[in-house]
Design an enzyme around this catalytic site. Structure first.
Site, PDB file in Angstrom:
ATOM      1  N   HIS A 205      -2.838  -8.616 -24.559  1.00  0.00           N
ATOM      2  CA  HIS A 205      -2.958  -7.197 -24.932  1.00  0.00           C
ATOM      3  C   HIS A 205      -4.249  -6.573 -24.449  1.00  0.00           C
ATOM      4  O   HIS A 205      -4.423  -5.361 -24.536  1.00  0.00           O
ATOM      5  CB  HIS A 205      -2.884  -7.039 -26.458  1.00  0.00           C
ATOM      6  CG  HIS A 205      -4.100  -7.597 -27.146  1.00  0.00           C
ATOM      7  ND1 HIS A 205      -4.191  -8.897 -27.543  1.00  0.00           N
ATOM      8  CD2 HIS A 205      -5.283  -7.025 -27.467  1.00  0.00           C
ATOM      9  CE1 HIS A 205      -5.378  -9.105 -28.087  1.00  0.00           C
ATOM     10  NE2 HIS A 205      -6.059  -7.985 -28.044  1.00  0.00           N
TER      11      HIS A 205
HETATM   12  C1  UD1 Z   1      -8.114  -3.522 -30.137  1.00  0.00           C
HETATM   13  C2  UD1 Z   1      -9.506  -4.019 -29.755  1.00  0.00           C
HETATM   14  C3  UD1 Z   1      -9.410  -5.439 -29.223  1.00  0.00           C
HETATM   15  C4  UD1 Z   1      -8.637  -6.354 -30.173  1.00  0.00           C
HETATM   16  C5  UD1 Z   1      -7.291  -5.717 -30.454  1.00  0.00           C
HETATM   17  C6  UD1 Z   1      -6.444  -6.545 -31.371  1.00  0.00           C
HETATM   18  C7  UD1 Z   1     -10.987  -2.218 -28.974  1.00  0.00           C
HETATM   19  C8  UD1 Z   1     -11.715  -1.690 -27.816  1.00  0.00           C
HETATM   20  N1  UD1 Z   1     -10.126  -3.209 -28.727  1.00  0.00           N
HETATM   21  O1  UD1 Z   1      -7.357  -3.423 -28.950  1.00  0.00           O
HETATM   22  O2  UD1 Z   1     -10.713  -5.954 -29.063  1.00  0.00           O
HETATM   23  O3  UD1 Z   1      -8.474  -7.609 -29.560  1.00  0.00           O
HETATM   24  O4  UD1 Z   1      -7.513  -4.416 -31.038  1.00  0.00           O
HETATM   25  O5  UD1 Z   1      -5.157  -6.034 -31.440  1.00  0.00           O
HETATM   26  O6  UD1 Z   1     -11.190  -1.787 -30.081  1.00  0.00           O
HETATM   27  N2  UD1 Z   1      -1.069   0.730 -30.801  1.00  0.00           N
HETATM   28  C9  UD1 Z   1       0.036   1.032 -31.563  1.00  0.00           C
HETATM   29  N3  UD1 Z   1       0.012   0.680 -32.886  1.00  0.00           N
HETATM   30  C10 UD1 Z   1      -1.053   0.095 -33.458  1.00  0.00           C
HETATM   31  C11 UD1 Z   1      -2.172  -0.206 -32.664  1.00  0.00           C
HETATM   32  C12 UD1 Z   1      -2.170   0.119 -31.353  1.00  0.00           C
HETATM   33  O7  UD1 Z   1       1.013   1.572 -31.088  1.00  0.00           O
HETATM   34  O8  UD1 Z   1      -1.005  -0.202 -34.673  1.00  0.00           O
HETATM   35  C13 UD1 Z   1      -1.074   1.085 -29.378  1.00  0.00           C
HETATM   36  C14 UD1 Z   1      -1.601   2.488 -29.191  1.00  0.00           C
HETATM   37  O9  UD1 Z   1      -0.775   3.186 -28.340  1.00  0.00           O
HETATM   38  C15 UD1 Z   1      -2.918   2.328 -28.484  1.00  0.00           C
HETATM   39  C16 UD1 Z   1      -2.795   0.971 -27.840  1.00  0.00           C
HETATM   40  O10 UD1 Z   1      -1.851   0.211 -28.636  1.00  0.00           O
HETATM   41  O11 UD1 Z   1      -3.189   3.330 -27.558  1.00  0.00           O
HETATM   42  C17 UD1 Z   1      -4.094   0.287 -27.851  1.00  0.00           C
HETATM   43  O12 UD1 Z   1      -4.591   0.228 -29.172  1.00  0.00           O
HETATM   44  P1  UD1 Z   1      -6.153   0.217 -29.480  1.00  0.00           P
HETATM   45  O13 UD1 Z   1      -6.360   0.195 -30.927  1.00  0.00           O
HETATM   46  O14 UD1 Z   1      -6.845   1.255 -28.682  1.00  0.00           O
HETATM   47  O15 UD1 Z   1      -6.656  -1.134 -28.881  1.00  0.00           O
HETATM   48  P2  UD1 Z   1      -6.014  -2.580 -28.881  1.00  0.00           P
HETATM   49  O16 UD1 Z   1      -5.413  -2.800 -27.559  1.00  0.00           O
HETATM   50  O17 UD1 Z   1      -5.149  -2.862 -30.058  1.00  0.00           O
END
Ligand code: UD1
Length: 361
Positions: A205
Site C-alpha cells: 500500500h
Molecule cells: C498511511 C500512512 C502509512 C501507513 C498506512 C497504513 C502516511 C503518509 N502514510 O498510508 O505510513 O503505513 O497509513 O495503512 O500517513 N483510504 C480509504 N479509506 C481509509 C483510508 C484510506 O479509502 O480508511 C484511501 C484514500 O483514498 C486515501 C488513500 O487510501 O487517499 C491513502 O490513504 P492515506 O491515509 O493518505 O495513506 P495510507 O496509504 O493509508
C-alpha cells in the site's frame, strides 16, 4: 495530569492499543484519544477500536483523504482548535504518518510537551513520506520513546539530548504478545481454504508501490510467477490502483478485504513467506518466525535484515522471485535475539509519564 494521544491510521491504533488501555485504566491520569480521521473506512479504523476494546475517541477531526499538504494542514487547523479549547499537559504521538506529523507540529507550536512513540527509526530514504514525518516528529518532541538500540543511537547522532530519550522497547511487540492466545485460536487460515506454510501473504500500500503503477504491475507479475497460493488483503488505496492497472484477477491469488489484527497476525504466522511494503509487518514476521521479503528499497527496521529474517527486493521482479526462493529454502531464524525489547514498552511509557523510574522494574 491531562494526557492526549493523537492517532488517525490503522498502524497507529494497533501500536498504541495496549498503552491506551493502560493509561485509560489509570485513575491518576485524565486521558483522551483524538482521532484525526485520516483512516475513515470501518475496516481501517473502527474495527480495530472494537477488536482491541479501546475507548471511543473524544474527538474525530474528520480529515479524510487528500494530498499530503491538504491532510496535514487540515488536521493541524482542526487539532489546534481542540487543544485551545482543552489544553493537555502532554500530547502522545505514535508512529510516522501524516497524522503524527500534524499533531507534532501543532503541539510544538503551542508549546505543549510532546512525546513520540517509536522514535528514532530511520530508513535514510527521504523519498518516503514516512521518513520525512518521523524525522520532523522526533525533532519536535520533548520525550522520545525508542524501540531499539539503533533508534536510540540514531537520535543521539542527530543531536537529541540523552535525557530526552527513553529506550522502552517496541509497543507493537507488547501488542503481539498480548494477542497471541487469540492468534492461536483464530481459524482464518482454514476459513480462507489455505494450508499452513503452503501460502504466501502479500500486502502492498505504500506510495512508492501504488502511486507508481509500474511498480505495482511488477509486484503483481512477480507474485503470479510463484508456485504458491497467495493471499492478499487489499488496502483501500491499493484496491483503486489495481483497477487502473487491470490486474485484479490472478489465478494463484486470493484478494480479500483488509483483515483485523488477530487474523492478520495468524496469516503472518502461518505463511511460508510474507511479501510486504508495510513497516510493521516486517517486524511481526520476524517475531512470529516467518521469513519476509520487503517490497521496498530501504527499511527503517534494518535489525530484521541483520538477523536474517528479512530481505529487501524493492519492486524488481528478478529480486522478488529470487528472495522468495531463498526465503522458502532457508526459512527464518528462531527468535533468540530480539532487539525490540521484552514486551513491556507500553508499561514503561506509562511509568515515565507518571514520573516513575522505568529501570526500577
Ligand atoms: C498511511 C500512512 C502509512 C501507513 C498506512 C497504513 C502516511 C503518509 N502514510 O498510508 O505510513 O503505513 O497509513 O495503512 O500517513 N483510504 C480509504 N479509506 C481509509 C483510508 C484510506 O479509502 O480508511 C484511501 C484514500 O483514498 C486515501 C488513500 O487510501 O487517499 C491513502 O490513504 P492515506 O491515509 O493518505 O495513506 P495510507 O496509504 O493509508
Amino acid at each position: 495530569m491531562k494526557v492526549f494521544l493523537v492517532l488517525g491510521t490503522r498502524p497507529q491504533i494497533i501500536k498504541s492499543s495496549l498503552l491506551i488501555s493502560l493509561i485509560n485504566g489509570d485513575s491518576e491520569l485524565d486521558f483522551k484519544v483524538i482521532h484525526t480521521g485520516q483512516h475513515h473506512d470501518y475496516a481501517m479504523s473502527q474495527a480495530f477500536f472494537e477488536e482491541l476494546g479501546l475507548p471511543s475517541p473524544a474527538a474525530n477531526l474528520g480529515v479524510g483523504s487528500g494530498s499530503h499538504a491538504y491532510q496535514t494542514a487540515t488536521m493541524m487547523t482542526r487539532l489546534e482548535h481542540v487543544l485551545l479549547d482543552d489544553p493537555p499537559d502532554i500530547v502522545l504521538v505514535p508512529g510516522d504518518t501524516n497524522s503524527a506529523l500534524a499533531a507534532a507540529l501543532v503541539a510544538a507550536k503551542m508549546n505543549i510537551p510532546m512525546a513520540h512513540i517509536e522514535a528514532g527509526a530511520r530508513s535514510y530514504d527521504m523519498r518516503m513520506p514516512e521518513e520525512v514525518n518521523r524525522r520532523l516528529v522526533d525533532h519536535c518532541s520533548s520525550l522520545l520513546f525508542t524501540p531499539t538500540d539503533r533508534c536510540t543511537r540514531n537520535l543521539i547522532g542527530e543531536g537529541i539530548g540523552k535525557a530526552q530519550i527513553h529506550q522502552v522497547g517496541d509497543t507493537m511487540y507488547d501488542v503481539l504478545l498480548h494477542q497471541l492466545p487469540k492468534v492461536e485460536a483464530s481459524d482464518v487460515v482454514e476459513k480462507l481454504g489455505l494450508t499452513s506454510k503452503k501460502y504466501a501473504l502479500l500486502t502492498a500500500h505504500r506510495a512508492e508501490n501504488t502511486d507508481n503503477l509500474d511498480n505495482l504491475r511488477i509486484i503483481m507479475a512477480a507474485a503470479e510467477t510463484l508456485s504458491l497460493k497467495i493471499v492478499f488483503p487489499v488496502h483501500p488505496r491499493t484496491r483503486r490502483c489495481l483497477k487502473s492497472v487491470d490486474c485484479e484477477h490472478r489465478s494463484n491469488m486470493q484478494m480479500i478485504e483488509p483483515v483485523g489484527l488477530t487474523e492478520s497476525l495468524r496469516l503472518v504466522r502461518d505463511a511460508a513467506v510474507v511479501l510486504t511494503d508495510s513497516g510493521g509487518m516486517q517486524k511481526e514476521a520476524f517475531w512470529l518466525g516467518t521469513p519476509c521479503v520487503t517490497l521496498r528499497e530501504t527499511t527503517e527496521w534494518p535489525e530484521t535484515i541483520e538477523l536474517k529474517s528479512n530481505s529487501l527486493a524493492g519492486s524488481n521482479l528478478k529480486k522478488i522471485v529470487k528472495s522468495v526462493g531463498d526465503a522458502l529454502r532457508d526459512g527464518a531464524p528462531k527468535l533468540i535475539v530480539n532487539p525490540f525489547g521484552d514486551g513491556a514498552a507500553s508499561e514503561r511509557i506509562l511509568e515515565v509519564l507518571k514520573g516513575e523510574d522505568p529501570n526500577s522494574r
